[in-house]
Design an enzyme around this catalytic site. Structure first.
Site, PDB file in Angstrom:
ATOM      1  N   HIS A 128      41.998  45.293  53.145  1.00 50.95           N
ATOM      2  CA  HIS A 128      41.945  45.996  51.870  1.00 50.95           C
ATOM      3  C   HIS A 128      43.247  46.732  51.545  1.00 50.95           C
ATOM      4  O   HIS A 128      43.213  47.917  51.186  1.00 50.95           O
ATOM      5  CB  HIS A 128      40.792  47.015  51.867  1.00 50.95           C
ATOM      6  CG  HIS A 128      39.451  46.441  52.174  1.00 50.95           C
ATOM      7  ND1 HIS A 128      38.415  47.185  52.704  1.00 50.95           N
ATOM      8  CD2 HIS A 128      38.971  45.189  52.024  1.00 50.95           C
ATOM      9  CE1 HIS A 128      37.360  46.411  52.881  1.00 50.95           C
ATOM     10  NE2 HIS A 128      37.665  45.190  52.486  1.00 50.95           N
TER      11      HIS A 128
HETATM   12  C1  LIG Z   1      40.075  37.781  54.743  1.00 48.93           C
HETATM   13  C2  LIG Z   1      39.748  38.761  53.648  1.00 48.93           C
HETATM   14  C3  LIG Z   1      38.479  39.338  53.598  1.00 48.93           C
HETATM   15  C4  LIG Z   1      38.169  40.243  52.571  1.00 48.93           C
HETATM   16  N1  LIG Z   1      36.878  40.675  52.433  1.00 48.93           N
HETATM   17  C5  LIG Z   1      36.537  41.387  51.344  1.00 48.93           C
HETATM   18  C6  LIG Z   1      35.180  41.662  51.051  1.00 48.93           C
HETATM   19  O1  LIG Z   1      34.262  41.222  51.733  1.00 48.93           O
HETATM   20  N2  LIG Z   1      34.905  42.402  49.938  1.00 48.93           N
HETATM   21  C7  LIG Z   1      35.897  42.889  49.136  1.00 48.93           C
HETATM   22  O2  LIG Z   1      35.577  43.594  48.165  1.00 48.93           O
HETATM   23  N3  LIG Z   1      37.185  42.626  49.373  1.00 48.93           N
HETATM   24  C8  LIG Z   1      37.525  41.856  50.435  1.00 48.93           C
HETATM   25  N4  LIG Z   1      38.827  41.507  50.634  1.00 48.93           N
HETATM   26  C9  LIG Z   1      39.844  42.072  49.729  1.00 48.93           C
HETATM   27  C10 LIG Z   1      39.877  41.424  48.344  1.00 48.93           C
HETATM   28  O3  LIG Z   1      39.712  40.039  48.420  1.00 48.93           O
HETATM   29  C11 LIG Z   1      41.232  41.745  47.713  1.00 48.93           C
HETATM   30  O4  LIG Z   1      41.436  43.133  47.753  1.00 48.93           O
HETATM   31  C12 LIG Z   1      41.322  41.282  46.264  1.00 48.93           C
HETATM   32  O5  LIG Z   1      41.026  39.918  46.156  1.00 48.93           O
HETATM   33  C13 LIG Z   1      42.738  41.571  45.759  1.00 48.93           C
HETATM   34  O6  LIG Z   1      42.831  41.186  44.416  1.00 48.93           O
HETATM   35  P1  LIG Z   1      44.238  41.212  43.686  1.00 48.93           P
HETATM   36  O7  LIG Z   1      43.999  40.708  42.322  1.00 48.93           O
HETATM   37  O8  LIG Z   1      44.853  42.533  43.866  1.00 48.93           O
HETATM   38  O9  LIG Z   1      45.150  40.194  44.528  1.00 48.93           O
HETATM   39  P2  LIG Z   1      44.886  38.641  44.964  1.00 48.93           P
HETATM   40  O10 LIG Z   1      43.463  38.260  44.769  1.00 48.93           O
HETATM   41  O11 LIG Z   1      45.450  38.554  46.327  1.00 48.93           O
HETATM   42  O12 LIG Z   1      45.745  37.842  43.910  1.00 48.93           O
HETATM   43  C14 LIG Z   1      47.145  37.797  43.889  1.00 48.93           C
HETATM   44  C15 LIG Z   1      47.540  36.411  43.397  1.00 48.93           C
HETATM   45  O13 LIG Z   1      48.928  36.428  43.059  1.00 48.93           O
HETATM   46  C16 LIG Z   1      49.537  35.247  43.545  1.00 48.93           C
HETATM   47  N5  LIG Z   1      50.957  35.529  43.760  1.00 48.93           N
HETATM   48  C17 LIG Z   1      51.493  36.352  44.688  1.00 48.93           C
HETATM   49  N6  LIG Z   1      52.839  36.358  44.582  1.00 48.93           N
HETATM   50  C18 LIG Z   1      53.149  35.533  43.561  1.00 48.93           C
HETATM   51  C19 LIG Z   1      54.374  35.139  42.966  1.00 48.93           C
HETATM   52  N7  LIG Z   1      55.553  35.609  43.402  1.00 48.93           N
HETATM   53  N8  LIG Z   1      54.341  34.248  41.937  1.00 48.93           N
HETATM   54  C20 LIG Z   1      53.152  33.770  41.473  1.00 48.93           C
HETATM   55  N9  LIG Z   1      51.952  34.122  42.001  1.00 48.93           N
HETATM   56  C21 LIG Z   1      51.960  34.997  43.034  1.00 48.93           C
HETATM   57  C22 LIG Z   1      48.791  34.966  44.841  1.00 48.93           C
HETATM   58  O14 LIG Z   1      48.970  33.625  45.280  1.00 48.93           O
HETATM   59  C23 LIG Z   1      47.364  35.322  44.459  1.00 48.93           C
HETATM   60  O15 LIG Z   1      46.665  34.235  43.921  1.00 48.93           O
HETATM   61  C24 LIG Z   1      39.163  40.607  51.630  1.00 48.93           C
HETATM   62  C25 LIG Z   1      40.436  40.019  51.678  1.00 48.93           C
HETATM   63  C26 LIG Z   1      40.731  39.093  52.657  1.00 48.93           C
HETATM   64  C27 LIG Z   1      42.083  38.438  52.666  1.00 48.93           C
END
Ligand SMILES: Cc1cc2nc3c(=O)[nH]c(=O)nc-3n(C[C@H](O)[C@H](O)[C@H](O)COP(=O)(O)OP(=O)(O)OC[C@H]3O[C@@H](n4cnc5c(N)ncnc54)[C@H](O)[C@@H]3O)c2cc1C
Length: 507
Positions: A446
């Site tokens: 997280h």
């Molecule tokens: C193994 C694991 C288990 C988890 N379990 C849980 C759970 O059970 N419950 C929960 O609530 N949360 C959980 N989480 C956390 C949750 O999934 C994340 O906090 C959330 O998905 C983050 O969302 P975000 O939009 O911030 O980033 P992300 O969903 O990570 O999205 C970022 C996106 O940007 C893209 N990106 C990055 N850099 C670039 C670039 N330079 N150019 C173009 N694209 C780019 C990436 O490829 C990605 O698709 C877990 C995470 C993981 C990895």
């Protein structure tokens, strides 16, 4: 020909998927969504119990932390999704909003719009709750939220009874009136399969909108800045580099990548930027700062008296939150996982022969920092979450182990418990327990806080999630969370993006 959009979103993860879907509802807006990875094509992603095995595959960024002095100098793997759906394609599917008071820190940083009460309509709007609509839940949103009523593992059932036996009233629903207590985890699962945020918000009819363009396998390098605006960004495919222009740009690349894009654009700590020969455009040391994360220790492991049946869900079937003194935010969490879980420091017993009570701290005080190692967009960052650097986190972690052991040794677990394997009954000394926790701690996945909301001079974005110093750049993802919520953060990120979409549509 240069592509131009009214709004360009970087990253098709949890936040980016919500934004692309909601913003493209307005047919007068042209929306671009750029994703470094491709579309999901691995059938294992859909299988809930497979989630731990997805890590390290081609669609994982495979980050890792710097060696952590307070966790036995270990480097911790940090999986992050690199595909449409982002980390919601890898996550463990637990849907937990947090305690209402968790959002007080968001209000202090960004204003009243971030209070739990203000976000509740967005939580409701996002979800399709299996229990139907009520004061706490919506039932018409895109994201299925299943509160399992049947099929729970018998070990998990005994665990929930054990928490009640030691005097902790079951929660009933972590997203209902009270987070405190044990309950089956609410899951973002539809028809027995994982529902990533992209599955939910970007179905074929949304993808087919003529005003939405999704560009996959395109890596965003940096913003093009002219005075107080970004005119567009530099992006790379395998074969070419191109500039994509936009009236407004939203970074949703997550807590690791959004600050990296800003730093490569010259926005950050001038000293750090100079080390990578990046000219400073906007001096803001808060970029990359305030990095924090939940840790879980793996774990308080028990050998089972008899074979533990496989999970019908995603292995980690129930979280127990505790320590809020009645109505406050919980201090500690214990997760019932129906398989053995250990870190690389220990040998795992056979699956079916053991179960694990993972335990952790809900509100860690430790804060670290993320920095660049190069201006090259393909380079990995230095990730230093400073795990357990604050003594209070270490003492609260011991409380969490005490709670795990109390539940694990309570009478309703007698039928399942043969013996405590880890840390083992003889380990009672605080210093020995600290050493065990240092070896047993792993990320709860997280990471937050690296582009935190806050006023000029303190934060990276303001309360409308607009970047300080540029009039048309926004950050909407885990990085803007100033202080982590009590539990998993995906639900809060989805609600944040729902609200941000309204703010962007109105401005
Ligand atoms: C193994 C694991 C288990 C988890 N379990 C849980 C759970 O059970 N419950 C929960 O609530 N949360 C959980 N989480 C956390 C949750 O999934 C994340 O906090 C959330 O998905 C983050 O969302 P975000 O939009 O911030 O980033 P992300 O969903 O990570 O999205 C970022 C996106 O940007 C893209 N990106 C990055 N850099 C670039 C670039 N330079 N150019 C173009 N694209 C780019 C990436 O490829 C990605 O698709 C877990 C995470 C993981 C990895």
């Amino acid at each position: 020909m240069t592509q131009h959009f009214d709004i360009l979103i970087v990253g098709a993860g949890s936040a980016g998927s919500v934004l692309a879907s909601r913003l493209s509802e307005d047919s007068s807006l042209s929306i671009g969504l750029i994703e470094a990875g491709g579309w999901p094509d691995d059938p294992d992603i859909a299988k809930p119990a497979m989630w731990p095995l997805l890590q390290g595959r081609s669609y994982d960024w495979c980050h890792e932390t710097a060696p952590q002095p307070h966790t036995a100098d270990r480097k911790h793997p940090w999986p992050r999704g690199r595909l449409v759906g982002g980390s919601s394609c890898l996550h463990a599917m637990a849907h937990v909003r947090g305690h209402p008071n968790d959002f007080d820190a968001w209000v202090a940083a960004g204003g009243d719009g971030w209070s739990f009460d203000a976000l509740l309509p967005y939580f409701k709007r996002s979800e399709r709750f299996s229990g139907g609509a009520d004061d706490y839940h919506g039932a018409d949103g895109p994201l299925d939220v299943l509160l399992p009523a049947i099929g729970l593992n018998p070990v998990t059932q005994a665990y929930i009874a054990a928490s009640e036996a030691i005097g902790i009233e079951p929660s009933g629903d972590h997203n209902g009136a009270r987070i405190e207590g044990a309950v089956p985890n609410s899951l973002t699962v539809r028809d027995g399969e994982r529902l990533s945020v992209a599955d939910a918000y970007l179905p074929s009819d949304v993808i087919g909108r003529t005003n939405l363009t999704i560009l996959t396998n395109v890596l965003v390098d940096r913003l093009h800045i002219e005075r107080n605006r970004a005119t567009g960004l530099m992006a790379h495919t395998e074969r070419a580099s191109e500039v994509i222009t936009a009236d407004r740009i939203v970074l949703s690349a997550g807590a690791v990548a959004s600050p990296m894009i800003l730093m490569r654009s010259g926005i950050g700590d001038p000293v750090d930027l100079a080390r990578q020969d990046i000219a400073c455009a906007i001096d803001n040391p808060a970029v990359g700062d305030n990095l924090h994360d939940h840790l879980l220790a793996a774990g308080n492991v028990y050998r089972a008296r008899r074979a533990v049946p496989p999970s019908n869900y995603q292995l980690s079937e129930s979280l127990l939150y505790h320590g809020g003194g009645g109505s406050g935010p919980p201090r500690v969490v214990v997760a019932c996982v129906v398989v053995p879980v250990v870190t690389e420091e220990f040998t795992a017993p056979e699956v079916g022969g053991a179960y694990t009570l993972m335990f952790g701290v809900c509100h860690p005080r430790s804060r670290g920092r993320l920095t660049l190692t190069s201006a090259d967009p393909r380079a990995k960052p230095v990730i230093d979450p400073a795990y357990l650097s604050e003594p209070e986190d270490r003492s609260t972690f011991r409380e969490a182990l005490d709670l795990a052991r109390s539940v694990g040794h309570a009478a309703p677990m007698d039928d399942w418990r043969a013996e405590e394997l880890l840390p083992g009954p003889s380990m009672q000394e605080p210093s020995a327990i600290d050493q065990f926790i240092a070896r047993a701690a792993m990320t709860h996945h997280h990471p937050v806080g690296t582009c935190r909301m806050g006023p000029v001079g303190d934060g990276v974005v303001d309360g409308s999630l607009k970047l300080h110093g540029l009039d048309n750049v926004f950050v909407v993802d885990a990085s803007v969370i100033p202080t982590i919520t009590s539990g998993p953060i995906n639900a809060a990120i989805v609600a944040m993006a729902e609200r941000a979409a309204d703010v962007l549509k109105a401005s």
